[in-house]
Design an enzyme around this catalytic site. Structure first.
Site, PDB file in Angstrom:
ATOM      1  N   LYS A  14     -58.422-126.124  -6.108  1.00 39.68           N
ATOM      2  CA  LYS A  14     -57.077-125.538  -6.228  1.00 39.68           C
ATOM      3  C   LYS A  14     -56.904-124.335  -5.298  1.00 39.68           C
ATOM      4  CE  LYS A  14     -57.279-124.729 -10.659  1.00 39.68           C
ATOM      5  NZ  LYS A  14     -58.602-125.283 -10.948  1.00 39.68           N
ATOM      6  N   ARG A  89     -51.178-123.352 -18.294  1.00 38.54           N
ATOM      7  CA  ARG A  89     -52.304-124.059 -18.896  1.00 38.54           C
ATOM      8  C   ARG A  89     -52.012-124.544 -20.306  1.00 38.54           C
ATOM      9  NH1 ARG A  89     -57.752-120.627 -17.299  1.00 38.54           N
ATOM     10  NH2 ARG A  89     -57.669-120.945 -15.038  1.00 38.54           N
ATOM     11  N   ARG A 123     -71.849-123.825  -7.947  1.00 39.09           N
ATOM     12  CA  ARG A 123     -71.154-122.633  -7.450  1.00 39.09           C
ATOM     13  C   ARG A 123     -72.021-121.386  -7.599  1.00 39.09           C
ATOM     14  NH1 ARG A 123     -65.033-122.942  -9.856  1.00 39.09           N
ATOM     15  NH2 ARG A 123     -66.118-122.300 -11.766  1.00 39.09           N
ATOM     16  N   ARG A 156     -71.695-117.849 -11.878  1.00 32.16           N
ATOM     17  CA  ARG A 156     -70.685-117.160 -12.679  1.00 32.16           C
ATOM     18  C   ARG A 156     -71.070-117.266 -14.149  1.00 32.16           C
ATOM     19  NH1 ARG A 156     -65.056-119.532 -10.068  1.00 32.16           N
ATOM     20  NH2 ARG A 156     -65.418-118.836  -7.930  1.00 32.16           N
ATOM     21  N   ARG A 167     -64.665-126.122 -21.662  1.00 34.40           N
ATOM     22  CA  ARG A 167     -63.511-125.922 -20.790  1.00 34.40           C
ATOM     23  C   ARG A 167     -62.902-127.258 -20.359  1.00 34.40           C
ATOM     24  NH1 ARG A 167     -65.419-121.672 -16.323  1.00 34.40           N
ATOM     25  NH2 ARG A 167     -63.213-121.582 -15.767  1.00 34.40           N
TER      26      ARG A 167
END
Length: 214
Positions: A14, A89, A123, A156, A167
């Site tokens: 995104k 969201r 990531r 993260r 999530r």
């Protein structure tokens, strides 16, 4: 003036796709996730609250998100428009957005859960300067060290198997009604997010009838 919303799961690109679109159309890229991460890194009161929520793999509440988005858009630095990612969201956030702003299109980046897991768990973030890396196709020159400042690369806090599973569950639960609401107004274009960055950008521009830069 052009105003777009971009929706997709974690790791779907995104931010990258929004950045390319914003740069070439001279519009503002607004990332709700980046705003929250700035607050976390700056140790603000809001940041402490968001940090607890994200570490648990939960979504930030509607009131908090709407307040942040409203404050950001009230700055009115988007003379030629904006592309916003990370919002809305939930159904309530979508209704708030549709009532408050006219939009030109909703870009839905579609990515299977298995690919989301592969990308997200790879990531890394520089603990010193905040530079983003991905160990799949954007590895640092020196293992575990940032190419820019030499800081240690870390995952993260919310990039864990447990938090990711929660999530993804919440994402699917919340996103279908959002896409349905936007779809009723024929705003939504769905693009396969699995190919490379430029292939995805070309596909979404084709769907939005926007030219690729020369």
């Amino acid at each position: 003036m052009r105003k777009y919303v971009i929706i997709g799961p974690l790791g779907s690109g995104k931010g990258t796709q929004s950045g390319l679109l914003a740069r070439d159309l001279d519009i503002v890229h607004i990332s709700v996730g980046d705003i929250f991460r700035w607050h976390v890194k700056s140790h603000t009161k809001l940041g402490a609250q968001v940090r607890r929520i994200m570490a648990a793999g939960e979504l930030v509440g509607d009131d908090l998100v709407e307040g942040v988005v409203r404050d950001r858009l009230d700055q009115h630095d988007w003379n030629y428009g904006f592309v916003i990612d990370g919002f809305p969201r939930s159904r309530r956030q979508t209704e708030f957005f549709l009532e408050s702003y006219d939009i030109d299109g909703v870009i839905h980046l579609d990515l299977p859960d298995g690919e989301v897991r592969r990308r997200v768990l790879a990531r890394r973030l520089c603990s010193r300067c905040g530079m983003d890396y991905n160990l799949i196709d954007d590895r640092p020159t020196e293992e575990g060290r940032c190419d820019v400042c030499g800081g240690a690369l870390v995952a993260r806090e919310d990039d864990t198997e447990e938090a990711l599973a929660e999530r993804l569950r919440l994402y699917h639960e919340k996103t279908d009604p959002i896409l349905d609401l936007f779809g009723r107004k024929e705003y939504v274009v769905t693009v396969d997010a699995r190919p490379g960055v430029h292939e995805v950008q070309r596909a979404l521009r084709d769907r939005l009838r926007l030219p690729m830069p020369r």
